[in-house]
Structure formats: structure tokens, C-alpha cells
Scaffold this active site. Structure first.
Site, mmCIF file in Angstrom:
data_model
loop_
_atom_site.group_PDB
_atom_site.id
_atom_site.type_symbol
_atom_site.label_atom_id
_atom_site.label_comp_id
_atom_site.label_asym_id
_atom_site.label_seq_id
_atom_site.Cartn_x
_atom_site.Cartn_y
_atom_site.Cartn_z
ATOM 1 N N LYS A 18 0.595 -4.666 -3.390
ATOM 2 C CA LYS A 18 1.837 -5.248 -2.844
ATOM 3 C C LYS A 18 1.681 -6.760 -2.649
ATOM 4 C CE LYS A 18 1.777 -2.633 0.883
ATOM 5 N NZ LYS A 18 0.551 -1.844 0.617
ATOM 6 N N ARG A 94 7.840 0.207 7.086
ATOM 7 C CA ARG A 94 6.761 1.158 6.922
ATOM 8 C C ARG A 94 7.018 2.444 7.700
ATOM 9 N NH1 ARG A 94 0.855 -0.946 6.094
ATOM 10 N NH2 ARG A 94 1.885 -2.861 5.644
ATOM 11 N N ARG A 131 -12.065 -5.620 -2.273
ATOM 12 C CA ARG A 131 -11.166 -6.740 -1.938
ATOM 13 C C ARG A 131 -11.851 -7.779 -1.046
ATOM 14 N NH1 ARG A 131 -5.538 -5.400 0.553
ATOM 15 N NH2 ARG A 131 -6.802 -4.214 2.008
ATOM 16 N N ARG A 163 -11.705 -8.052 4.717
ATOM 17 C CA ARG A 163 -10.773 -7.927 5.836
ATOM 18 C C ARG A 163 -11.353 -7.026 6.914
ATOM 19 N NH1 ARG A 163 -4.723 -6.657 3.747
ATOM 20 N NH2 ARG A 163 -4.940 -4.873 5.141
ATOM 21 N N ARG A 174 -5.225 4.487 7.561
ATOM 22 C CA ARG A 174 -4.040 3.827 6.990
ATOM 23 C C ARG A 174 -3.415 4.700 5.904
ATOM 24 N NH1 ARG A 174 -7.357 -1.246 5.682
ATOM 25 N NH2 ARG A 174 -5.739 -1.916 4.253
HETATM 26 P P1 AP5 Z 1 -3.529 -6.051 -2.522
HETATM 27 O O1 AP5 Z 1 -2.518 -6.827 -3.289
HETATM 28 O O2 AP5 Z 1 -4.244 -6.716 -1.399
HETATM 29 O O3 AP5 Z 1 -2.916 -4.649 -2.042
HETATM 30 P P2 AP5 Z 1 -1.842 -4.328 -0.894
HETATM 31 O O4 AP5 Z 1 -0.926 -3.288 -1.453
HETATM 32 O O5 AP5 Z 1 -1.249 -5.586 -0.383
HETATM 33 O O6 AP5 Z 1 -2.778 -3.607 0.160
HETATM 34 P P3 AP5 Z 1 -2.975 -3.839 1.729
HETATM 35 O O7 AP5 Z 1 -4.289 -3.212 2.064
HETATM 36 O O8 AP5 Z 1 -2.740 -5.285 2.082
HETATM 37 O O9 AP5 Z 1 -1.896 -2.983 2.325
HETATM 38 P P4 AP5 Z 1 -1.869 -2.551 3.785
HETATM 39 O O10 AP5 Z 1 -0.559 -1.939 3.829
HETATM 40 O O11 AP5 Z 1 -2.999 -1.697 4.189
HETATM 41 O O12 AP5 Z 1 -2.124 -3.892 4.612
HETATM 42 P P5 AP5 Z 1 -1.138 -4.905 5.338
HETATM 43 O O13 AP5 Z 1 -1.803 -6.205 5.361
HETATM 44 O O14 AP5 Z 1 0.218 -4.787 4.801
HETATM 45 O O15 AP5 Z 1 -4.609 -5.520 -3.597
HETATM 46 C C1 AP5 Z 1 -5.794 -4.859 -3.174
HETATM 47 C C2 AP5 Z 1 -6.990 -5.322 -4.037
HETATM 48 O O16 AP5 Z 1 -6.781 -4.884 -5.367
HETATM 49 C C3 AP5 Z 1 -7.175 -6.847 -4.107
HETATM 50 O O17 AP5 Z 1 -8.540 -7.141 -4.140
HETATM 51 C C4 AP5 Z 1 -6.501 -7.238 -5.436
HETATM 52 O O18 AP5 Z 1 -7.109 -8.387 -5.983
HETATM 53 C C5 AP5 Z 1 -6.760 -5.986 -6.275
HETATM 54 N N1 AP5 Z 1 -5.672 -5.690 -7.235
HETATM 55 C C6 AP5 Z 1 -4.326 -5.791 -7.004
HETATM 56 N N2 AP5 Z 1 -3.627 -5.402 -8.102
HETATM 57 C C7 AP5 Z 1 -4.556 -5.034 -9.033
HETATM 58 C C8 AP5 Z 1 -4.458 -4.524 -10.372
HETATM 59 N N3 AP5 Z 1 -3.265 -4.323 -10.975
HETATM 60 N N4 AP5 Z 1 -5.596 -4.228 -11.018
HETATM 61 C C9 AP5 Z 1 -6.827 -4.424 -10.434
HETATM 62 N N5 AP5 Z 1 -6.979 -4.914 -9.165
HETATM 63 C C10 AP5 Z 1 -5.858 -5.213 -8.477
HETATM 64 O O19 AP5 Z 1 -1.135 -4.298 6.824
HETATM 65 C C11 AP5 Z 1 -2.293 -4.313 7.587
HETATM 66 C C12 AP5 Z 1 -2.035 -3.696 8.941
HETATM 67 O O20 AP5 Z 1 -1.039 -4.472 9.636
HETATM 68 C C13 AP5 Z 1 -1.477 -2.265 8.934
HETATM 69 O O21 AP5 Z 1 -2.500 -1.284 8.788
HETATM 70 C C14 AP5 Z 1 -0.813 -2.230 10.310
HETATM 71 O O22 AP5 Z 1 -1.764 -2.096 11.348
HETATM 72 C C15 AP5 Z 1 -0.212 -3.635 10.424
HETATM 73 N N6 AP5 Z 1 1.154 -3.684 9.868
HETATM 74 C C16 AP5 Z 1 1.576 -4.421 8.819
HETATM 75 N N7 AP5 Z 1 2.865 -4.193 8.568
HETATM 76 C C17 AP5 Z 1 3.272 -3.285 9.477
HETATM 77 C C18 AP5 Z 1 4.505 -2.613 9.715
HETATM 78 N N8 AP5 Z 1 5.587 -2.831 8.947
HETATM 79 N N9 AP5 Z 1 4.571 -1.722 10.732
HETATM 80 C C19 AP5 Z 1 3.495 -1.477 11.541
HETATM 81 N N10 AP5 Z 1 2.300 -2.066 11.346
HETATM 82 C C20 AP5 Z 1 2.191 -2.963 10.334
HETATM 83 MG MG MG Z 2 -1.365 -6.631 1.446
#
Ligand code: AP5
Ligand code: MG
Length: 224
Positions: A18, A94, A131, A163, A174
Site C-alpha cells: 500500500k 481499516r 522491509r 519498523r 496485525r
Molecule cells: P509496503 O509498501 O510497506 O506495504 P504496506 O501495505 O504499506 O504494509 P504496512 O505494513 O505498512 O501495512 P500496515 O497496515 O501493517 O501498516 P501501517 O503503517 O498502515 O511494502 C512492504 C515491503 O514490501 C517493503 O519493503 C516494500 O519495499 C516491499 N514491496 C512492496 N511492493 C512490492 C512488490 N510488488 N514486490 C516486491 N516487494 C515489494 O499501520 C501501522 C499501524 O498503525 C497499525 O498496525 C495500527 O496500529 C496503526 N494504524 C494505522 N492506520 C490505522 C487505522 N486506520 N486504524 C487503526 N489503527 C491504524
Molecule cells: Mg504502509
């Protein structure tokens, strides 16, 4: 005739890509990229109360309470009239309640598309394990795709690290919460007929190409 950018939501499992794709889509369409995870991490790095409170949930892989997240998103969509001009939301909504609240925040302006980036769990686990990030600018790397020099960010020169919530325990929690809380959001957008699926397991450039094709097929920039 006045035009605008698309109003998009990117959905997908943790590690689906994402953040990677939302950054590129926002650049491509010249709209704001809003990642709730990045906003919380920024706030925590600066020692803000909101960020520190969120961090206590994030490090355990729990969701931050809906009220806190919704307030943050409403504030950021209000900046520079982003709700009207277009945006890419990454990591929000979410929960079903967040999806309902987003509709309220948009106040009659329809979302153009919610895109589910579909990636099998075994692939996301590999992506998350490798990552590496520079939290302050949100730049994303992978052990197989490192920055050019010595684990310092290509854009800012800061130290690129793992992270805090990319521990095995937090990742499993998660993914569990994704099934329970976020799959109903996909259902919510399916019912509203604003849902599209893109295979996120391909190479990054191919996924991006598919995303743009999907948006182009649906989005009319002249519609307010
Ligand atoms: P990346 O692009 O980082 O993936 P992502 O989908 O963004 O994954 P996240 O782990 O960031 O999602 P998340 O939902 O757990 O975390 P968030 O920060 O939103 O890609 C991952 C890796 O793969 C990278 O190394 C990248 O280089 C590689 N990659 C990408 N595409 C690729 C491809 N095509 N091929 C090969 N490699 C690839 O949330 C974190 C925390 O915040 C949550 O757990 C929660 O506690 C809180 N939070 C955030 N939003 C909310 C909400 N709306 N409600 C409640 N709590 C929330
Ligand atoms: Mg992310």
C-alpha cells in the site's frame, strides 16, 4: 472546465505494498498521499502525545482507537481542500466504522475507487521480514532492494532501520485483525460498487501499471 485528481482508498494486507504504491499514485496524479501509519509514526518521532499514545497500540500490532484515527484523517483531508482535490488514502479505513466515518467526512463527494491490493499471506510475510524504512520521510526499502549507500536513505541521508512493529508477534496480530476488522471494509465497498481488485504480487512496476489502468477505467476528472 475544471478538473480534479482521483479520490482513492488502497486496501490490502500488511505488507501488500500500500505504502509503496500509494506514494507512486499520489505523485502520478499530483494528489496528497495520506498514510495513517506514517502520520502516527511521525507524531511519535516528534514526541507528540497523539503519536506516543498510538505507538503503544502499534507496537503490539493492535489498532489505534477509531475516534483517534478518524479525527486525524478529518484534519488532514481538510488541509488545502484535499477532500475535493483528490487523495490516496493508505491504511484507512481499516474498520467498518472508519469507512462510514470517511463517507461522512467526504460530505457528499463520492470516493472514486477503493482498490484491494491482493497478495497471498506467504508473500507479505517475506516482504515484511525484509522491509527497512526511514521513518521521518517514510521512504521504503527491502533487504533485496536496499538504499544506494550503507543503509542511509537515498532521499534524506537518515538511518534506514526495521519498523518497531515488524516483529513476528505484532505482524501475526496485525494479520489477524486484518481478517476480522478490515475484510468487512472490502465488503462495504463491494456493496457500494466502488471496489476493484489488483494483483499486488507482481513486480512493483507491473502492479503500478495495473493500478493506473484500473483508476483510468473508472475515474472521470470532470465530475466534481
Ligand atoms: P509496503 O509498501 O510497506 O506495504 P504496506 O501495505 O504499506 O504494509 P504496512 O505494513 O505498512 O501495512 P500496515 O497496515 O501493517 O501498516 P501501517 O503503517 O498502515 O511494502 C512492504 C515491503 O514490501 C517493503 O519493503 C516494500 O519495499 C516491499 N514491496 C512492496 N511492493 C512490492 C512488490 N510488488 N514486490 C516486491 N516487494 C515489494 O499501520 C501501522 C499501524 O498503525 C497499525 O498496525 C495500527 O496500529 C496503526 N494504524 C494505522 N492506520 C490505522 C487505522 N486506520 N486504524 C487503526 N489503527 C491504524
Ligand atoms: Mg504502509
Amino acid at each position: 472546465m475544471s478538473t480534479r485528481g482521483p479520490r482513492l482508498v488502497l486496501l490490502g494486507k500488511q505488507g501488500a505494498g500500500k505504502g509503496t504504491q500509494a506514494t507512486r499514485l499520489a505523485d502520478h496524479y499530483k494528489v496528497a498521499h495520506l498514510s495513517t501509519g506514517d502520520l502516527f509514526r511521525d507524531a511519535a518521532n516528534f514526541g507528540h502525545e497523539l503519536g506516543l499514545e498510538a505507538k503503544s497500540f502499534m507496537d503490539r500490532g493492535e489498532l489505534v482507537p477509531d475516534e483517534t484515527v478518524v479525527g486525524l484523517v478529518a484534519e488532514h483531508l481538510g488541509i488545502d481542500d484535499r477532500a475535493a482535490r483528490g487523495f490516496v488514502l493508505d491504511g484507512f479505513p481499516r474498520t467498518r466504522r472508519q469507512a462510514e466515518e470517511l463517507r461522512r467526512i467526504l460530505d457528499g463527494r463520492p470516493l472514486d475507487l477503493a482498490i484491494d491490493l491482493d497478495v497471498p499471506t506467504e508473500i507479505v510475510l517475506r516482504r515484511i521480514a525484509g522491509r527497512r524504512v526511514f521513518a521521518q520521510c517514510g521512504a521504503l526499502y527491502h533487504v533485496e532492494n536496499p538504499p544506494k549507500e550503507n543503509w542511509t536513505c537515498d532521499a534524506c541521508g537518515g538511518r534506514v532501520v526495521q519498523r518497531d512493529d515488524d516483529t513476528e508477534e505484532a505482524v501475526m496480530r496485525r494479520l489477524e485483525l486484518y481478517e476480522v476488522e478490515t475484510l468487512p471494509v472490502i465488503q462495504f465497498y463491494r456493496r457500494a460498487a466502488t471496489l476493484a481488485h489488483v494483483d499486488g504480487s507482481e513486480e512493483t512496476d507491473d502492479v503500478f501499471k495495473q493500478l493506473v489502468e484500473t483508476v483510468e477505467a473508472q475515474f472521470d476528472p470532470t465530475k466534481p
